[in-house]
Design a protein around this motif. Structure first.
Motif, PDB file in Angstrom:
ATOM      1  N   ARG A 175       2.594   8.591  11.280  1.00 27.78           N
ATOM      2  CA  ARG A 175       3.060   8.914  10.270  1.00 27.78           C
ATOM      3  C   ARG A 175       3.955   8.267   9.418  1.00 27.78           C
ATOM      4  NH1 ARG A 175       7.045  10.134   7.176  1.00 27.78           N
ATOM      5  NH2 ARG A 175       8.728  10.574   9.523  1.00 27.78           N
ATOM      6  N   ARG A 176       5.175   7.336  10.385  1.00 27.10           N
ATOM      7  CA  ARG A 176       6.176   6.417   9.678  1.00 27.10           C
ATOM      8  C   ARG A 176       5.273   5.650   9.538  1.00 27.10           C
ATOM      9  NH1 ARG A 176      10.549   4.419  13.013  1.00 27.10           N
ATOM     10  NH2 ARG A 176      11.094   3.603  11.397  1.00 27.10           N
ATOM     11  N   LEU A 177       4.143   4.622  10.524  1.00 25.95           N
ATOM     12  CA  LEU A 177       2.982   3.116   9.868  1.00 25.95           C
ATOM     13  C   LEU A 177       2.783   3.814   9.121  1.00 25.95           C
ATOM     14  CD1 LEU A 177       1.975   3.130  13.663  1.00 25.95           C
ATOM     15  CD2 LEU A 177       3.225   1.090  11.698  1.00 25.95           C
ATOM     16  N   ARG A 178       2.295   4.556   8.921  1.00 23.72           N
ATOM     17  CA  ARG A 178       1.182   5.124   7.415  1.00 23.72           C
ATOM     18  C   ARG A 178       1.957   5.323   5.857  1.00 23.72           C
ATOM     19  NH1 ARG A 178      -3.751   9.417   6.838  1.00 23.72           N
ATOM     20  NH2 ARG A 178      -4.506   9.324   5.012  1.00 23.72           N
ATOM     21  N   GLU A 179       3.585   5.940   6.244  1.00 24.80           N
ATOM     22  CA  GLU A 179       3.609   5.815   4.536  1.00 24.80           C
ATOM     23  C   GLU A 179       4.407   4.190   4.580  1.00 24.80           C
ATOM     24  OE1 GLU A 179       6.494   8.609   5.711  1.00 24.80           O
ATOM     25  OE2 GLU A 179       5.740   9.972   5.198  1.00 24.80           O
ATOM     26  N   GLU A 180       4.025   3.973   5.753  1.00 28.70           N
ATOM     27  CA  GLU A 180       5.146   2.198   5.900  1.00 28.70           C
ATOM     28  C   GLU A 180       3.485   1.083   5.244  1.00 28.70           C
ATOM     29  OE1 GLU A 180       8.493  -0.195   4.974  1.00 28.70           O
ATOM     30  OE2 GLU A 180       8.635   1.683   5.734  1.00 28.70           O
ATOM     31  N   GLU A 184      -4.891   2.752  16.057  1.00 27.69           N
ATOM     32  CA  GLU A 184      -6.021   2.886  16.229  1.00 27.69           C
ATOM     33  C   GLU A 184      -6.417   3.817  15.567  1.00 27.69           C
ATOM     34  OE1 GLU A 184      -9.487   3.090  19.545  1.00 27.69           O
ATOM     35  OE2 GLU A 184      -7.302   3.065  20.344  1.00 27.69           O
ATOM     36  N   SER A 185      -6.012   4.983  15.717  1.00 25.91           N
ATOM     37  CA  SER A 185      -5.762   6.150  14.859  1.00 25.91           C
ATOM     38  C   SER A 185      -5.616   5.732  13.154  1.00 25.91           C
ATOM     39  CB  SER A 185      -4.422   7.254  14.832  1.00 25.91           C
ATOM     40  OG  SER A 185      -5.060   7.637  16.422  1.00 25.91           O
ATOM     41  N   THR A 218       1.848   2.852  21.982  1.00 24.80           N
ATOM     42  CA  THR A 218       2.173   4.087  21.289  1.00 24.80           C
ATOM     43  C   THR A 218       2.114   3.629  19.590  1.00 24.80           C
ATOM     44  OG1 THR A 218       3.705   5.266  22.449  1.00 24.80           O
ATOM     45  CG2 THR A 218       3.634   5.952  20.120  1.00 24.80           C
ATOM     46  N   VAL A 219       2.791   2.514  19.184  1.00 24.02           N
ATOM     47  CA  VAL A 219       2.172   1.734  18.023  1.00 24.02           C
ATOM     48  C   VAL A 219       0.465   1.229  17.536  1.00 24.02           C
ATOM     49  CG1 VAL A 219       2.406  -0.419  16.736  1.00 24.02           C
ATOM     50  CG2 VAL A 219       4.762   0.495  17.621  1.00 24.02           C
ATOM     51  N   GLU A 250      10.283   8.301  19.357  1.00 22.31           N
ATOM     52  CA  GLU A 250       9.320   9.064  18.670  1.00 22.31           C
ATOM     53  C   GLU A 250       8.240   9.473  19.411  1.00 22.31           C
ATOM     54  OE1 GLU A 250      11.809   6.559  15.844  1.00 22.31           O
ATOM     55  OE2 GLU A 250      10.779   5.767  17.289  1.00 22.31           O
ATOM     56  N   SER A 251       7.722  10.894  18.678  1.00 15.26           N
ATOM     57  CA  SER A 251       6.618  11.220  19.231  1.00 15.26           C
ATOM     58  C   SER A 251       5.461   9.956  18.863  1.00 15.26           C
ATOM     59  CB  SER A 251       6.424  12.254  19.186  1.00 15.26           C
ATOM     60  OG  SER A 251       6.176  12.617  17.580  1.00 15.26           O
ATOM     61  N   ALA A 252       4.423  10.520  19.086  1.00 15.40           N
ATOM     62  CA  ALA A 252       3.394  10.100  18.606  1.00 15.40           C
ATOM     63  C   ALA A 252       2.370   9.952  17.465  1.00 15.40           C
ATOM     64  CB  ALA A 252       1.674   9.974  20.004  1.00 15.40           C
ATOM     65  N   ASP A 253       2.873  11.131  17.113  1.00 12.53           N
ATOM     66  CA  ASP A 253       2.793  12.108  15.334  1.00 12.53           C
ATOM     67  C   ASP A 253       3.610  11.421  14.889  1.00 12.53           C
ATOM     68  OD1 ASP A 253       0.611  13.619  16.462  1.00 12.53           O
ATOM     69  OD2 ASP A 253       1.641  15.217  16.396  1.00 12.53           O
TER      70      ASP A 253
END
Length: 243
Positions: A233-238, A141-142, A135-136, A226-229
């Motif tokens: 979101r958490r990766l993007r914010e971090e 990739e997204s 999932t990470v 956590e869900s994929a979304d």
């Protein structure tokens, strides 16, 4: 004479592990067969042993790292020319390195024979990430990241326990971080109920910051179910915080 030769590996028993597939997923179990064939003389086998191995880099050498090892079967005698098959279940640890980049993983099977060279068998494996790490990967990739390389390295003090960790290097080819980051280094560490991910955000900077490593920022995230979304979101914010 045959007994003497078998002790140095000439005419000794042989072992071969047959897997249903050589592509495995970290955290899963797989049923396999171990074929043992006797050599030119009877031999006493104390156990069949397995080791799941990889290579990792230190500052001055490349070493073989043990992901897991275990023994199966009671002591037995393999007679000259005899063939025996053992059914085994191999558990692939959840922290097995993923075979991307320069990371190699293989299974070694051996026979423990006293006073003799232990016969062994090696099977290269392809290891896919477990569900949380997959999932990470999908989330990165997204966000426009692709894997550039990966390798196992001696564990830096204080980041994670264990003798080595896998470091996976991503580069932003598109998306919100393209042109803003040089690379993103990811160090996954799965546990029974979560996935810890160490992140090193390498920002684009001038020559001075590059030389002094001021462009690098270290952080860590923990994921459970956590869900994929939500993972994205958490990766993007971090990453955004340290970009």
């Amino acid at each position: 004479m045959k007994e003497v030769l078998s002790r140095v590996g000439i005419g000794s028993a042989t072992v071969d592990t047959v897997l249903p597939t050589t592509t495995l997923t970290a955290g899963e179990s797989v049923d396999a067969e171990v074929h043992v064939e006797g050599g030119s003389t009877d031999q006493e086998v104390d156990a069949i042993y397995f080791a799941l191995l990889t290579r990792y880099e230190t500052d001055d050498s490349t070493r073989t790292g043990v992901v897991d090892k275990f023994r199966v079967a009671d002591p037995f005698t393999i007679e000259a020319g005899e063939r025996r098959t053992f059914a085994v279940t191999i558990d692939v640890p959840r922290d097995t390195p993923v075979t991307v980049g320069r990371t190699n993983v293989w299974l070694e099977t051996g026979l423990d024979i006293d006073w003799a060279v232990d016969p062994d068998d090696e099977d290269p494996l392809q290891v896919a990430p477990g569900p949380r790490l997959a999932t990470v990967f999908d989330a990165l990739e997204s966000l426009g990241f692709t894997v550039r390389t990966a390798e196992c390295e001696a564990a830096p003090g204080g980041l994670f326990s264990g003798s080595f960790v896998q470091e996976i290097e991503f580069v932003p080819r598109s998306g919100p971080f393209s042109g803003r980051l040089d690379e993103l280094e990811v160090v996954p560490r799965p546990t029974a109920d979560s996935l810890e991910v160490g992140l090193e955000v390498d920002r684009r900077g001038g020559l001075l910051s590059e030389m002094s490593d001021l462009d690098e920022r270290l952080t860590r995230l923990r994921f459970t179910d956590e869900s994929a979304d939500e993972v994205e979101r958490r990766l993007r914010e971090e990453i955004e915080t340290h970009a």
